[in-house]
Motif scaffolding. Structure first.
Motif, PDB file in Angstrom:
ATOM      1  N   ASN A  82      -5.046  -6.047  -6.856  1.00 12.79           N
ATOM      2  CA  ASN A  82      -6.249  -6.261  -7.677  1.00 12.79           C
ATOM      3  C   ASN A  82      -6.762  -4.939  -8.251  1.00 12.79           C
ATOM      4  N   LYS A  83      -5.800  -4.114  -8.718  1.00 14.14           N
ATOM      5  CA  LYS A  83      -6.070  -2.837  -9.381  1.00 14.14           C
ATOM      6  C   LYS A  83      -6.500  -1.720  -8.428  1.00 14.14           C
ATOM      7  N   GLU A  84      -6.621  -2.033  -7.126  1.00 13.22           N
ATOM      8  CA  GLU A  84      -7.010  -1.024  -6.149  1.00 13.22           C
ATOM      9  C   GLU A  84      -5.769  -0.525  -5.420  1.00 13.22           C
ATOM     10  N   THR A  85      -5.620   0.812  -5.311  1.00  9.78           N
ATOM     11  CA  THR A  85      -4.446   1.395  -4.665  1.00  9.78           C
ATOM     12  C   THR A  85      -4.441   1.097  -3.169  1.00  9.78           C
ATOM     13  N   ILE A  86      -3.266   0.680  -2.677  1.00 11.09           N
ATOM     14  CA  ILE A  86      -3.064   0.444  -1.247  1.00 11.09           C
ATOM     15  C   ILE A  86      -2.343   1.653  -0.664  1.00 11.09           C
ATOM     16  N   LYS A  87      -2.879   2.216   0.404  1.00 12.01           N
ATOM     17  CA  LYS A  87      -2.236   3.360   1.036  1.00 12.01           C
ATOM     18  C   LYS A  87      -1.133   2.881   1.972  1.00 12.01           C
ATOM     19  N   LEU A  88       0.109   3.251   1.635  1.00 11.46           N
ATOM     20  CA  LEU A  88       1.265   2.853   2.434  1.00 11.46           C
ATOM     21  C   LEU A  88       2.003   4.083   2.941  1.00 11.46           C
ATOM     22  N   THR A  89       2.608   3.954   4.117  1.00 11.39           N
ATOM     23  CA  THR A  89       3.484   5.015   4.602  1.00 11.39           C
ATOM     24  C   THR A  89       4.784   4.975   3.796  1.00 11.39           C
ATOM     25  N   THR A  90       5.612   5.990   3.952  1.00 14.20           N
ATOM     26  CA  THR A  90       6.892   6.030   3.234  1.00 14.20           C
ATOM     27  C   THR A  90       7.747   4.818   3.576  1.00 14.20           C
ATOM     28  N   THR A  91       7.824   4.481   4.857  1.00 15.43           N
ATOM     29  CA  THR A  91       8.638   3.331   5.280  1.00 15.43           C
ATOM     30  C   THR A  91       8.055   2.028   4.764  1.00 15.43           C
TER      31      THR A  91
ATOM     32  N   ASP B 237      -1.292 -10.615  -7.914  1.00 15.91           N
ATOM     33  CA  ASP B 237      -2.327  -9.606  -7.695  1.00 15.91           C
ATOM     34  C   ASP B 237      -1.758  -8.257  -7.273  1.00 15.91           C
ATOM     35  N   LEU B 238      -0.419  -8.168  -7.177  1.00 12.72           N
ATOM     36  CA  LEU B 238       0.219  -6.919  -6.749  1.00 12.72           C
ATOM     37  C   LEU B 238       0.915  -6.220  -7.908  1.00 12.72           C
ATOM     38  N   GLU B 239       0.831  -4.904  -7.911  1.00 14.57           N
ATOM     39  CA  GLU B 239       1.517  -4.091  -8.910  1.00 14.57           C
ATOM     40  C   GLU B 239       2.201  -2.932  -8.198  1.00 14.57           C
ATOM     41  N   ILE B 240       3.474  -2.690  -8.522  1.00  9.32           N
ATOM     42  CA  ILE B 240       4.195  -1.588  -7.899  1.00  9.32           C
ATOM     43  C   ILE B 240       4.763  -0.672  -8.979  1.00  9.32           C
ATOM     44  N   ASP B 241       4.557   0.607  -8.791  1.00  9.07           N
ATOM     45  CA  ASP B 241       5.121   1.635  -9.665  1.00  9.07           C
ATOM     46  C   ASP B 241       6.166   2.375  -8.835  1.00  9.07           C
ATOM     47  N   TYR B 242       7.441   2.060  -9.101  1.00 11.86           N
ATOM     48  CA  TYR B 242       8.524   2.625  -8.283  1.00 11.86           C
ATOM     49  C   TYR B 242       8.629   4.133  -8.474  1.00 11.86           C
ATOM     50  N   ALA B 243       8.432   4.604  -9.691  1.00 12.50           N
ATOM     51  CA  ALA B 243       8.572   6.031  -9.971  1.00 12.50           C
ATOM     52  C   ALA B 243       7.473   6.841  -9.300  1.00 12.50           C
ATOM     53  N   ALA B 244       6.245   6.362  -9.417  1.00  9.83           N
ATOM     54  CA  ALA B 244       5.119   7.082  -8.821  1.00  9.83           C
ATOM     55  C   ALA B 244       4.903   6.725  -7.350  1.00  9.83           C
ATOM     56  N   ARG B 245       5.611   5.682  -6.880  1.00  9.64           N
ATOM     57  CA  ARG B 245       5.501   5.205  -5.501  1.00  9.64           C
ATOM     58  C   ARG B 245       4.057   4.816  -5.174  1.00  9.64           C
ATOM     59  N   ILE B 246       3.492   4.022  -6.082  1.00  9.42           N
ATOM     60  CA  ILE B 246       2.115   3.551  -5.921  1.00  9.42           C
ATOM     61  C   ILE B 246       2.105   2.024  -5.936  1.00  9.42           C
ATOM     62  N   VAL B 247       1.341   1.433  -5.020  1.00  7.35           N
ATOM     63  CA  VAL B 247       1.161  -0.020  -4.969  1.00  7.35           C
ATOM     64  C   VAL B 247      -0.323  -0.325  -5.117  1.00  7.35           C
TER      65      VAL B 247
END
Length: 225
Positions: A147-156, A134-144
């Protein structure tokens, strides 16, 4: 047929035979060595997809073999050993082991660990997007996304989750995590990793108290599933 090649370095003939039968029946091609020197020579001449390494070898410490292999060998090394002290496990992982199983081991568990690390070896390392259930990570765009919903994460938090995802199936020690995320000066500050793992779990796990992605390896570190 996968026919991935696996090198067994173990001085116990019955263990080598058990591993040979188990692996070949699952379509792996097996090479065997009973000493550290022989194992290194075989790995140099014909680098396998995976190495199964015993720590207690007759001619050289398995920990030293690990260090020597890691000067050039970049694929998976799973340690199989009768040594089950936490200190032995942590040392092996810090020396470059991908995973650690104590003898006697369950063959089904070993095969699952092998499938996991070989799958990671064969993934396209250049792909900027990876999906894990259920998880998707875009390393280039730094987006996680979950279930298709963006999770807001800090840089760390993002850097820590990216480290876990890039090492899917591998046990990462507290020292390794702290060095990679915060730097060598923070390798004893284990509370850092615990605090940020707890924060990540709250944001990405269905039940943070029973995580299915970031699994605690007691006294050692964490594994991402």
């Amino acid at each position: 047929m996968n026919r991935a090649e696996i090198l067994i370095i173990d001085d116990e003939a019955p263990i080598r035979k058990l591993l040979e039968i188990t692996l070949e029946s699952n379509d792996y091609k097996v090479w065997q060595a009973e000493t550290g020197k022989e194992g290194i020579l075989m790995a140099v001449n014909h680098p396998p997809e995976l190495i199964l390494l015993d720590i207690g070898l007759p001619d050289k410490s398995g920990q030293e073999i690990l260090k020597e292999l890691r000067t050039w060998y970049t694929k998976a090394i799973i340690v199989l050993s009768v040594l089950n002290k936490e200190s032995d496990i942590v040392t092996a992982l810090d020396n470059g082991a991908t995973d650690y199983l104590t003898k006697p081991f369950r063959t089904a568990e070993l095969l699952a660990r092998i499938r996991s690390v070989i799958r990671r070896n064969q993934n396209n390392a250049d792909s900027s997007i990876q999906i894990f259930g259920d998880l998707e990570i875009d390393y280039a765009a730094r987006i996680v996304k979950k279930n298709k919903e963006t999770i807001k994460l800090t840089t760390t938090e993002f850097n820590l989750l990216a480290l876990f995802m890039k090492n899917e199936g591998r046990v990462l020690t507290h020292h390794y995590i702290l060095k990679e995320i915060w730097g060598s000066a923070y390798q004893t500050e284990t509370q850092y990793s615990r605090v940020f793992v707890a924060s990540l779990r709250k944001k990405m796990e269905d039940n943070p108290n029973q995580p299915k992605h970031i699994i605690t390896e007691s006294g050692v570190g964490y594994r991402f599933n």
